[in-house]
Design a protein around this motif. Structure first.
Motif, PDB file in Angstrom:
ATOM      1  N   THR A   1      86.356  60.394 -47.813  1.00 19.72           N
ATOM      2  CA  THR A   1      87.118  61.074 -46.088  1.00 19.72           C
ATOM      3  C   THR A   1      88.492  60.398 -46.119  1.00 19.72           C
TER       4      THR A   1
ATOM      5  N   CYS B   1      89.556  64.302 -51.782  1.00 17.48           N
ATOM      6  CA  CYS B   1      89.294  64.886 -49.974  1.00 17.48           C
ATOM      7  C   CYS B   1      88.456  65.503 -49.650  1.00 17.48           C
TER       8      CYS B   1
ATOM      9  N   GLU C   1      87.209  66.625 -46.811  1.00 20.74           N
ATOM     10  CA  GLU C   1      87.370  67.900 -46.122  1.00 20.74           C
ATOM     11  C   GLU C   1      88.054  69.017 -46.822  1.00 20.74           C
TER      12      GLU C   1
ATOM     13  N   VAL D   1      79.188  65.993 -43.858  1.00 18.08           N
ATOM     14  CA  VAL D   1      79.292  65.665 -45.464  1.00 18.08           C
ATOM     15  C   VAL D   1      78.122  66.331 -46.251  1.00 18.08           C
TER      16      VAL D   1
END
Length: 349
Positions: free
Chosen positions: A243, A214, A216, A253
């Motif tokens: 994401t 992921c 993040e 991003v």
């Protein structure tokens, strides 16, 4: 030199597996999808779930959650560890874990989203882990498990074979049930047409360990900087990204990838795989046109960053490896083959 991680021993039907909440204790708030997921784990996978003190504990501290993780890994009667759900604060759990304990008692760990934190910690400990599969989402899917997801999870749990990824014709990124209303778990989600894989870069053949997850949470890891290894251990690895339902902007991003580039990390990867973006959430219920625009903007941001820091590598978009349904498991630290000639991708579980 590219890192070589150890594959942990696999369970067999009839074994006991730990069901933990390393991040958000979803079962404390939404028992219906949790109970459904446990039932399918037992009835369809023939694995006996074992809960721990923090699995349903809404106020469990990071230290307590870490203690349950280490207890599960050290228990010889537990043959795998599966997360109930993601969350947002698992990074705080890692400081309480001892990598030597996890390395000495390797177990297959399954989780994604915020559980990317533990996947990266296990990479540092030299253990292959599994990006994908949570009790409340994939096992607790309304109506029935998606056949593609179930096949991937079974292969990842029980085999050490190569698994050929296939592009799905249909998918959904929309939440079509209400976890507070158990009756909504009765209906299988409606699916929409899925865009095929999109290949960029040279038609080359690449093989290396998978690293990523992921986006993040990768950003969390980059900011903390405590659980990454030396840069050379990532050389030749296959970067995979996806994401979450937070739906980060294309600018964000790009900025994360720019940070990876300036760190000297982005240039080391031999290929890049990108999950189909989740472009809908209850807070942002995008219509089809807005979904397409969101996905196109994200793709452009990724292509821009890769062109700047690692031009000439194969890049593949629209894989089912993230927060959308169906979901295919990626072995984090396990071997991935990207064949741009035949346009096939395979992972070894």
């Amino acid at each position: 030199m590219t890192a070589r991680l150890r594959y942990p021993p696999k369970p067999v039907p009839g074994d006991r597996v730990a069901v933990l909440s390393p991040s958000f204790a979803g079962p404390a708030y939404f028992p219906a999808p949790y109970t459904l997921g446990l039932r399918r784990l037992l009835e369809e996978f023939h694995l006996t779930p074992v809960e721990y003190p923090t699995t349903r504990a809404a106020d469990a501290s990071p230290a307590d959650r870490a203690a349950d993780i280490e207890t599960a890994f050290q228990d010889p009667g537990i043959r795998a560890v599966i997360a109930t759900l993601g969350g947002s604060d698992e990074l705080k759990v890692l400081r309480h874990l001892h990598p030597d304990i996890l390395a000495a008692h390797p177990k297959p760990f399954f989780g994604y989203s915020d559980n990317t934190n533990l996947l990266h910690f296990l990479w540092r400990a030299g253990v292959v882990s599994y990006h994908g599969g949570s009790i409340m989402v994939q096992w607790g899917r309304p109506g029935a498990m998606h056949p593609t997801t179930a096949a991937s999870l079974k292969s990842a749990l029980f085999s050490s074979d190569w698994f050929l990824l296939e592009a799905s014709d249909t998918f959904t990124d929309e939440e079509q049930c209400d976890w507070t209303r158990p009756e909504t778990l009765m209906s299988v989600p409606s699916l929409e047409r899925a865009d095929p894989w999109a290949w960029y870069g040279p038609a080359s053949r690449v093989e290396g360990p998978a690293w990523g997850g992921c986006l993040e949470i990768i950003d969390y890891q980059l900011r903390a900087g405590r659980y990454l290894t030396s840069l050379e251990t990532y050389r030749g690895a296959v970067l995979f990204l996806e994401t979450s339902e937070d739906m980060p902007s294309a600018a964000y991003v790009y900025e994360v990838l720019m940070g990876m580039g300036e760190r000297g990390l982005l240039e080391l990867f031999a290929a890049v795989l990108v999950g189909r973006p989740k472009a809908w959430s209850p807070e942002s219920p995008n219509d089809p046109a807005r979904k397409r625009r969101y996905a196109a903007e994200q793709r452009a941001a990724i292509l821009k960053a890769i062109a700047e820091y690692n031009p000439g590598v194969p890049i593949v978009f629209n894989l089912d490896i993230g927060h959308t349904d169906p979901q295919i498991v990626v072995p984090h630290g396990g071997t991935v083959r990207v064949d741009g000639v035949t346009r096939q991708i395979a992972v070894r579980y």
